[in-house]
Motif scaffolding. Sequence first.
Motif, short mmCIF file in Angstrom:
data_model
loop_
_atom_site.label_atom_id
_atom_site.label_comp_id
_atom_site.label_asym_id
_atom_site.label_seq_id
_atom_site.Cartn_x
_atom_site.Cartn_y
_atom_site.Cartn_z
N GLY A 69 0.82 -1.21 0.00
CA GLY A 69 0.00 0.00 0.00
C GLY A 69 0.85 1.25 0.00
O GLY A 69 1.99 1.26 -0.47
N THR A 70 0.31 2.34 0.55
CA THR A 70 1.05 3.60 0.63
C THR A 70 0.65 4.37 1.88
O THR A 70 -0.55 4.61 2.10
N ILE A 71 1.62 4.74 2.67
CA ILE A 71 1.32 5.50 3.89
C ILE A 71 0.84 6.91 3.56
O ILE A 71 0.19 7.55 4.39
N LEU A 72 1.13 7.39 2.35
CA LEU A 72 0.67 8.71 1.94
C LEU A 72 -0.75 8.67 1.37
O LEU A 72 -1.30 9.72 1.02
N LYS A 73 -1.33 7.49 1.28
CA LYS A 73 -2.68 7.30 0.74
C LYS A 73 -2.73 7.72 -0.73
O LYS A 73 -1.79 8.27 -1.30
N SER A 74 -3.87 7.43 -1.34
CA SER A 74 -4.08 7.78 -2.74
C SER A 74 -5.54 8.12 -2.94
O SER A 74 -6.40 7.64 -2.20
#
Length: 328
Positions: A69-74
Amino acid sequence: MSKKIKKIGVMTSGGDSPGMNAAVRSVVRTCAYHKLECVGIYRGYEGLIEGAFEPMNARSVRDIINRGGTILKSARSKEFRTKEGRQKAYDNLIKHEIDAMVLIGGDGTFTGGLIFEEEFNFPCIGIPGTIDNDIRGTDRTLGYDTALNTAVEAIDKIRDTASSHNRLFFIEVMGRDVGHIALNAGVGGGAEEILIPEANMGIERLVESLTRSGASGKTSSLVVVAEGDKTGKSVFELKDYVDNNLEGYDVRVAVLGHLQRGGSPSCYDRVLASRMGVKAVESLMEGKSSYMVGTQHDKMVLYPLEQAIKSGSDINQELIRVSEIMTT
């Protein structure tokens, strides 16, 4: 671009892919190494418009190299598609004294970045993060290797059930426009047939092939299907057609779906992300922009964003031939 870079923003946008966190980590730590400030931009272009910024340092990204995933969100942003939305985004960057951006994503992310740079002369470098491996200018995109391993692992497990019950499985993998995952996972998983958008097999020929397989003594079969394949309207239509036109098989469907996007990134993707992050930051420091960081023959390269988004990557014709020989 003559302005000295002092502060870099980093974002992830579009569909998530394993290795995005490792790329964020690399960008942040490369900035720290070169005594630059780094700012995380949350929720992609939507966060850019909202001003969802947070300063990041080397400690901010500890223990994320192994996370999917991504900790910065999308997020998708309709507003960024408007000139007014992009103006808000630019005003926020100027307000926070951010000099350049690293954009981690795919075709849509790069398209937005290219338009933004053309309008505001704001330096951007892209890192290709998509499991589909459909970006021209790089041999591999972040997440592709992990997604392949996930798909092959699932295919191996499905084969156990198929052989135990004399079943024919249609296994749908991601690949709306390209068949890289299906082709490679199909060869690696020993599929009897592989259906991809680039090579329309035809449904009647598929049935003929499966009939030959049954006549040769095969009691179970796996058919790997890219979601964008045009052999049928859907993988379920394929199942129904084969059910009605081929005897001797109990036909089932397995759709791997978003399972392929998640999970801990492979070692390959972690290393690739680390290399790409360093290249992206140091390229901005050298005054370069409007490029995507890629890898060609295991060498880090810069590829023009405009060319990267104009056409997808080519399917491996040699591997298609290998797949035909292996399914004999």
